[in-house]
Design a protein around this motif. Structure first.
Motif, short mmCIF file in Angstrom:
data_model
loop_
_atom_site.label_atom_id
_atom_site.label_comp_id
_atom_site.label_asym_id
_atom_site.label_seq_id
_atom_site.Cartn_x
_atom_site.Cartn_y
_atom_site.Cartn_z
N GLY A 334 0.65 -1.17 0.01
CA GLY A 334 0.01 -0.11 -0.02
C GLY A 334 0.92 1.17 -0.03
O GLY A 334 0.25 2.41 -0.23
N CYS A 335 2.21 1.11 0.06
CA CYS A 335 3.06 2.39 0.32
C CYS A 335 3.42 2.58 -1.22
O CYS A 335 3.93 3.79 -1.51
CB CYS A 335 4.25 1.99 0.89
N PHE A 336 3.04 1.89 -2.02
CA PHE A 336 3.51 2.03 -3.42
C PHE A 336 2.11 1.98 -4.55
O PHE A 336 2.17 2.57 -5.64
CB PHE A 336 4.49 1.03 -4.04
N LEU A 337 1.24 1.21 -4.06
CA LEU A 337 -0.09 1.19 -4.86
C LEU A 337 -1.20 1.70 -4.24
O LEU A 337 -1.43 1.61 -2.97
CB LEU A 337 -0.15 -0.15 -5.46
N ASP A 338 -2.33 1.94 -5.28
CA ASP A 338 -3.75 2.33 -4.58
C ASP A 338 -4.60 1.21 -4.38
O ASP A 338 -4.14 -0.18 -4.61
CB ASP A 338 -4.32 3.32 -5.72
N GLY A 339 -5.54 1.23 -3.60
CA GLY A 339 -6.39 0.09 -2.76
C GLY A 339 -6.73 -0.82 -4.05
O GLY A 339 -6.57 -1.89 -3.76
N ILE A 340 -7.55 -0.14 -5.01
CA ILE A 340 -7.97 -1.08 -5.93
C ILE A 340 -6.75 -2.00 -6.79
O ILE A 340 -7.18 -3.17 -7.22
CB ILE A 340 -8.64 -0.24 -7.22
N SER A 341 -5.71 -1.17 -6.96
CA SER A 341 -4.53 -2.01 -7.81
C SER A 341 -4.17 -3.21 -6.86
O SER A 341 -3.96 -4.25 -7.38
CB SER A 341 -3.62 -1.01 -8.00
N ILE A 342 -4.14 -2.73 -5.59
CA ILE A 342 -3.72 -3.80 -4.47
C ILE A 342 -4.79 -5.29 -4.52
O ILE A 342 -4.17 -6.43 -4.83
CB ILE A 342 -3.81 -3.63 -3.06
N VAL A 343 -6.27 -4.86 -4.78
CA VAL A 343 -7.05 -5.96 -4.68
C VAL A 343 -6.92 -6.95 -6.01
O VAL A 343 -6.86 -8.00 -6.12
CB VAL A 343 -8.28 -5.31 -4.44
N VAL A 344 -6.84 -6.19 -7.12
CA VAL A 344 -6.73 -6.94 -8.49
C VAL A 344 -5.43 -7.60 -8.72
O VAL A 344 -5.16 -8.58 -9.50
CB VAL A 344 -7.29 -5.99 -9.35
N LEU A 345 -4.60 -6.90 -8.14
CA LEU A 345 -3.21 -7.64 -8.38
C LEU A 345 -2.82 -8.92 -7.47
O LEU A 345 -2.28 -9.74 -8.02
CB LEU A 345 -2.01 -6.36 -7.87
#
Length: 433
Positions: A334-345
């Motif tokens: 989460g220090c490098f990506l937004d929330g939606i990107s984290i979930v889908v990634l």
């Protein structure tokens, strides 16, 4: 090359692509394409084409742009002003006084916007100048706003829960209902922290001038009625089974247009701005989901998630230890990506090991969103921190320091739903299938 090593190479490639500034969706597609080209015999071009075409239409996903549009419409209406006017008379004598307007205002707006950034921007525009002028401490103004705005990710209708539901084929209606009690739990934790600080140091919070009679409070509360009815209509129709999330989203857009039209500040120009804002956000999320879909298919061909799950399972970590490790992993991510990107990634890679550990997918979705909430207030890519910095002009490190206690409260919330999973599952189980 072993599967952990292969995964490390692919993940390193992804980080490198993101560091170069390539769009998240394109980074996911490149990573998936490389994985298929070098680690499988499948025709990567054909799989890419069929995946993008097959995932470009989804009825559950139709709720996403509708809820985003609803939030954009209300963002440009006088909703936030009405909430402040309606809540302030009731909170003037509570420990912490009008700081609770930030918390409750964010909770209410989260229930009609589904967006953390929109919640921070809307409530912040209204509350920060007002609370500063009344002499409230800056750290608590910024902290309550940054922390409470994250509720936009959890309290339904939540955009990120729709994304998780589509990515994992979970019922979006059940996810929405599962987010209600954890959302209220966080509201209670935030309000309790503010009240405790106020009681420990009575000089910290300024005294509010004037007392309101019961009739004056009730009269002021009339401004809350429209938004409360909107929330009840959207969430209630889903919970009772009258409407699907997509149908409820359409009703929400219609009702929000009526509410906004009653505001003298909402006209044709504001409607066009809301429409364009919703279109940009929806297209961005849809593009990321397409990239994530191709990555998920590619990971299936490589067998990496299954083998990685088996590798991690060979360590025989207890469930709590696995969740603790995942929490640290998601916070760092989460220090490098937004929330939606984290979930889908991460879903296509993490879910096999989560299921192997016997963890319920529905519960894990709420846990994941709660942990992702923490990333909204962690530097350097805490979106809420950037929003608040833009609103106030205050250095982002000062904003992050003010948000730190609320980051710890979110961590406590994650621990509580882990120890007491019924907080998440009781309402969906009562709802049935």
């Amino acid at each position: 090359m072993s599967d952990p090593a292969t995964f490390a190479v692919l993940f390193g490639l992804l980080i490198a692509l993101l560091a170069m500034g390539l769009w998240v969706a394109l980074s996911l597609m490149v990573m998936a394409f490389v994985a298929m080209a070098f680690f499988t015999n499948a025709p990567e071009g054909l799989v890419l084409a069929t995946t993008l075409w097959g995932h470009s239409h989804s009825w559950p996903l139709a709720a996403l742009p509708l809820f985003i549009l609803m939030g954009e419409i209300l963002l440009r209406s006088r909703l936030s002003e009405d909430m402040f006017s309606g809540l302030a008379p009731w909170l003037g004598r509570a420990p912490g006084r009008l700081l609770h307007v930030n918390i409750l205002g964010c909770a209410i707006f989260a229930a009609v916007s589904g967006s953390s950034a929109a919640t921070a921007a809307t409530i912040g525009k209204m509350s920060v100048p007002e609370l500063k002028s009344r002499g409230y401490p800056e750290s608590l103004i910024l902290g309550t706003l940054a922390g409470s705005a994250t509720l936009g990710l959890l309290i339904p209708p939540s955009i990120i829960l729709i994304v998780y539901g589509v990515a994992t084929e979970q019922s979006i209606a059940r996810l929405f209902v599962a987010g209600i009690l954890p959302g209220l739990l966080l509201v209670g934790l935030f309000a309790g922290y503010v009240a405790t600080r106020a009681l420990m140091n009575r000089d910290l919070i300024p005294v509010e001038a004037g007392n309101f009679s019961l009739m004056e409070k009730l009269k002021a509360s009339r401004r809350l009625v429209p938004v409360v009815l909107l929330i009840a209509g959207v969430i209630g129709s889903i919970y009772t089974g009258i409407a699907s999330p997509t149908d409820a989203a359409a009703v929400g857009v219609f009702l929000s247009l009526i509410l906004a039209s009653m505001s003298s500040s909402f006209g044709w120009a504001e409607f066009k701005a809301a429409l364009m804002g919703a279109t940009r956000t929806s297209c961005m999320i849809a593009f990321i989901l397409l990239g994530a879909a191709f990555l998920s298919i590619a990971m299936g061909f490589t067998g990496i998630p299954r083998n990685l799950a088996a590798w991690i399972g060979s360590f025989e970590l207890p469930t709590y230890a696995l969740l603790a490790a995942l929490t640290v992993f998601f916070i760092i991510l989460g220090c490098f990506l937004d929330g939606i990107s984290i979930v889908v990634l991460t879903t296509s890679i993490i879910l096999p090991m989560v299921e192997a550990a016997g963890i319920d997918r529905l519960w894990f979705g709420i846990y994941l969103v709660l942990v992702v909430e923490m990333s909204q207030i962690t530097p350097p890519v805490g979106f809420n921190l950037f929003v608040i910095q833009g609103l106030t002009g205050i250095n982002i490190l000062r904003v992050a320091k003010a948000a730190l206690p609320f980051f710890l409260l979110l961590l406590l919330g994650a621990a509580l739903i882990t120890l007491f999973p019924g907080i998440v599952t009781v309402l969906p189980n009562a709802m049935g299938n």
